[in-house]
Design an enzyme around this catalytic site. Structure first.
Site, PDB file in Angstrom:
ATOM      1  N   ALA A 165      -7.390  19.703  56.099  1.00 35.21           N
ATOM      2  CA  ALA A 165      -8.649  19.609  56.834  1.00 35.21           C
ATOM      3  C   ALA A 165      -9.711  20.518  56.222  1.00 35.21           C
ATOM      4  O   ALA A 165     -10.880  20.150  56.105  1.00 35.21           O
ATOM      5  CB  ALA A 165      -8.440  19.946  58.306  1.00 35.21           C
ATOM      6  N   TYR A 166      -9.292  21.711  55.821  1.00 32.48           N
ATOM      7  CA  TYR A 166     -10.205  22.650  55.156  1.00 32.48           C
ATOM      8  C   TYR A 166     -10.723  22.033  53.856  1.00 32.48           C
ATOM      9  O   TYR A 166     -11.927  22.059  53.569  1.00 32.48           O
ATOM     10  CB  TYR A 166      -9.468  23.956  54.882  1.00 32.48           C
ATOM     11  CG  TYR A 166     -10.273  25.011  54.158  1.00 32.48           C
ATOM     12  CD1 TYR A 166     -11.095  25.881  54.864  1.00 32.48           C
ATOM     13  CD2 TYR A 166     -10.193  25.156  52.780  1.00 32.48           C
ATOM     14  CE1 TYR A 166     -11.831  26.857  54.218  1.00 32.48           C
ATOM     15  CE2 TYR A 166     -10.920  26.128  52.121  1.00 32.48           C
ATOM     16  CZ  TYR A 166     -11.726  26.980  52.843  1.00 32.48           C
ATOM     17  OH  TYR A 166     -12.453  27.952  52.187  1.00 32.48           O
TER      18      TYR A 166
END
Length: 246
Positions: A165-166
């Site tokens: 997600a980062y």
């Protein structure tokens, strides 16, 4: 008089954090310190009011500049456009305009493999990073066009590996920044992306608490040292906002 005297910069995620040796312990606070030393007035945002107030007290007392703190959190389910619009309005009402926007804030659920990621964890990274940059850039655009200002967005080498997600948020920021640089160049707005690997208080704490995991997952940069949040990353951001850079 510093290089940025008279300029106003919005810096997201700039609450006070310090290392064990007393140095700047976060990228946002390192940038804020570098800007304060050059005479800029600051608008700093974050989720932690105590850290924001601590930053304001130290920066104003040491460098004689003005700091406006605004608690702001771009998150899933929030009225995010209104949150960002409030920050921008307060900045303009207080200082009369905006010359620099620095999108530094980013939250994520560290160490979660892609197959185990929840929607909530994915949203945390995308909203706090990519959506926040999007909303701030849109809201600041008229003032940056008026001042022929600068946008400095933060991405990461983790766009090529690491926490999913980062990485997705950071790669989205890279792409959006390229589009903005193309579209906004005619308005005299300078758009850049910085991809740092800084030594921060969180990284220091991670090393001390989980030395084996730190050794396995945190790689030393080729130059043989981690970036200093103020003197290297903060100074780069000063350079990117200076008129002569354009």
């Amino acid at each position: 008089m510093g290089f940025l005297t008279g300029k106003t910069a919005i810096i997201t995620g700039a609450g006070r954090a310090v290392l064990k040796d007393g140095g700047c312990g976060s990228i946002g606070y390192g940038i804020a310190t570098a800007y304060a030393k050059e005479g800029a007035n600051l608008v700093i945002t974050g989720r932690n009011v105590k850290k924001l107030e601590a930053a304001k007290q130290e920066l104003e007392s040491l460098y004689g500049i003005k700091v406006l703190t605004v608690q702001a959190d771009v998150c899933a389910g929030g009225d995010n456009e209104a949150t960002v619009a409030n920050v921008v309005k307060q900045a303009v009402d207080t200082f009369g305009g905006i010359q620099v926007l620095i999108n530094n804030a980013q939250a994520s659920a560290s160490g979660v493999p892609l197959a185990e990621h929840t929607t909530e964890q994915f949203d945390l990274a995308i909203y706090s990073g990519l959506y926040a940059a999007f909303y701030y850039m849109k809201a600041c655009y008229p003032y940056l066009a008026e001042s022929h200002g600068s946008v400095i967005n933060f991405a990461s080498g983790a766009g090529l590996f690491g926490q999913s997600a980062y990485a997705a948020a950071k790669e989205g920021i890279r792409g959006m920044s390229r589009v903005a640089a193309t579209e906004w160049g005619k308005d005299g707005i300078n758009v850049n992306v910085v991809c740092p690997l800084a030594w921060t208080a969180k990284l220091e704490q991670f090393r001390d608490a989980y030395p084996d995991a730190f050794k396995a997952n945190v790689k030393m940069p080729p130059m043989g040292h981690y970036g200093n949040a103020e003197t290297e990353i903060g100074r780069v951001c000063v350079q990117l906002a200076m008129p002569d850079f354009k």
